[in-house]
Design a protein around this motif. Structure first.
Motif, PDB file in Angstrom:
ATOM      1  N   PHE A 126       0.818  -1.222   0.000  1.00  0.00           N
ATOM      2  CA  PHE A 126       0.000   0.000   0.000  1.00  0.00           C
ATOM      3  C   PHE A 126       0.851   1.271   0.000  1.00  0.00           C
ATOM      4  CE2 PHE A 126      -2.856  -3.297   1.488  1.00  0.00           C
ATOM      5  CZ  PHE A 126      -4.016  -3.021   0.785  1.00  0.00           C
ATOM      6  N   LYS A 127       2.161   1.081  -0.070  1.00  0.00           N
ATOM      7  CA  LYS A 127       3.120   2.215  -0.102  1.00  0.00           C
ATOM      8  C   LYS A 127       2.787   3.248   0.982  1.00  0.00           C
ATOM      9  CE  LYS A 127       4.152   1.789  -5.045  1.00  0.00           C
ATOM     10  NZ  LYS A 127       3.389   0.529  -5.246  1.00  0.00           N
ATOM     11  N   THR A 128       2.610   2.757   2.198  1.00  0.00           N
ATOM     12  CA  THR A 128       2.246   3.685   3.279  1.00  0.00           C
ATOM     13  C   THR A 128       3.459   4.484   3.731  1.00  0.00           C
ATOM     14  OG1 THR A 128       2.650   2.097   5.068  1.00  0.00           O
ATOM     15  CG2 THR A 128       0.441   2.127   4.129  1.00  0.00           C
ATOM     16  N   ALA A 129       3.182   5.654   4.308  1.00  0.00           N
ATOM     17  CA  ALA A 129       4.256   6.549   4.748  1.00  0.00           C
ATOM     18  C   ALA A 129       4.857   6.100   6.079  1.00  0.00           C
ATOM     19  CB  ALA A 129       3.705   7.962   4.882  1.00  0.00           C
ATOM     20  N   SER A 130       4.116   5.248   6.817  1.00  0.00           N
ATOM     21  CA  SER A 130       4.606   4.843   8.144  1.00  0.00           C
ATOM     22  C   SER A 130       3.964   3.524   8.578  1.00  0.00           C
ATOM     23  CB  SER A 130       4.289   5.935   9.169  1.00  0.00           C
ATOM     24  OG  SER A 130       2.892   6.042   9.329  1.00  0.00           O
TER      25      SER A 130
END
Ligand code: KG4
Ligand code: ZN
Length: 325
Positions: free
Chosen positions: A265-269
């Motif tokens: 999901f290419k999350t930032a954190s």
């Protein structure tokens, strides 16, 4: 604005007072009575909640030198959890809110765990979207936390939770309930010059972000039975080897799936919450990933926010009260 929050979904009776986002006081009664029954008996848990909840309210109000008439909002865990246990917190909260003609906010227990990372943090400290691993005794799920109020479940356990499986493995070795913390402590005594790593299989269900711990738990239980002398006693060195190896495989699985979700999901954190987020091997493993990848991660700021607690219910309710519809 004063907010009084209740958590009683399992075996912890917890009452917290928040002033806006800030926790002013929290008192929690953990029901040690379940050590004897090696697990939580819902009927007993509910009676113990009823026995302790009023004393906890008194202590919290005394700490802040205020009375019930000063409370602006009441909040309580609504679900999921043991129904008889939940009913005590819900009934007390509803009664107080009705008597004092104040609003009552129902909080989902797992959303409470997720929002626990916002205690002692500003909302701008969290980089969204974030992938959240919520691992405890009662549940073991992955969530995509897109923005403050947008949470989507993207994976979960097909059988046992990580905490539950550790509790059962610990019980078989004669450790007190809940056993997660004791397994963590025993694993710290592992010395590679003296002890051997048991090679438990890394079980990751295909084509999804789910977990499965029951096969692994059975393998550990078989290993314990094999090592028990005369089918009763287990030597400390065996307990250390089993604790270290079992904790390693559980945390390897939890971290591998969380990283997979972060990449997908290419999350930032990343956030890790729930009772199992107190685990030292899990913390070391996510720290190592974060350093290598530069992906930030957030754990609850204090150990008291990892297990079940009313502060997390309070902070979730606080943000609900700020929601502009
Ligand atoms: O969140 P929690 O207090 O209650 C539930 O919602 O279930 O989580 C309790 C679980 C138990 O299974 C306990 O063994 C586990 O969290 N736990 C740990 C540690 N501390 C608590 N598991 C592994 N390592 C720990 N240090
Ligand atoms: Zn919980």
């Amino acid at each position: 604005m004063y907010l009084l929050a209740f958590e009683s979904s399992c075996d912890d009776t917890s009452v917290a007072l928040l002033h806006d986002e800030e926790l002013i006081s929290m008192h929690t009664h953990t029901q040690i009575e379940h050590i004897q029954t090696l697990g939580v008996v819902p009927e007993i848990a509910a009676r113990l909640h009823a026995d302790h909840i009023f004393d906890l309210i008194t202590k919290v109000l005394q700490d802040a030198k205020i009375t019930l008439t000063d409370i602006d909002i009441f909040a309580a865990t609504s679900e999921p959890g043991l129904v008889p246990s939940l009913l005590i917190g819900k009934t007390v909260a509803k009664t107080l809110a009705t008597a004092h003609k104040k609003p009552l906010i129902w909080v989902n227990h797992i959303e409470g765990h997720i929002f626990s990372v916002l205690l002692e943090r500003k909302i701008t400290d969290i980089q969204f979207p974030s992938v959240v691993l919520s691992a405890s005794g009662g549940h073991n799920d992955l969530y995509l936390w897109k923005s403050l109020y947008e949470i989507e479940r993207i994976g979960g356990t097909r059988d046992d939770s990580a905490g539950e499986s550790m509790d059962k493995v610990g019980r078989s070795m004669g450790l007190p309930f809940p056993a997660g913390r004791h397994i963590d402590n025993l694993a710290k005594k592992f010395d590679p010059r003296k002890h051997n790593l048991i090679d438990f299989p890394l079980v990751l269900p295909d084509d999804c972000l789910d977990f499965s711990f029951s096969g692994l738990k059975s393998a550990a239980l078989r290993e314990i039975e094999m090592r028990k002398k005369d089918h009763t006693e287990i030597h400390e060195n065996d307990m250390i080897e089993i604790s270290y190896s079992y904790q390693k495989i559980i945390t390897d699985i939890l971290v591998a799936r969380t990283i997979e979700a972060q990449k997908q999901f290419k999350t930032a954190s990343i956030c890790i919450v729930g009772g199992v987020s107190a685990n030292s091997a899990l913390r070391t493993s996510i720290e190592t990933f974060s350093q290598k990848s530069s992906i930030p991660y957030y754990l609850p700021k204090s150990m008291k926010y990892c297990g079940d607690n009313a502060a997390m219910i309070g902070i979730r309710a606080y943000w609900e009260s700020k929601k502009v519809s």
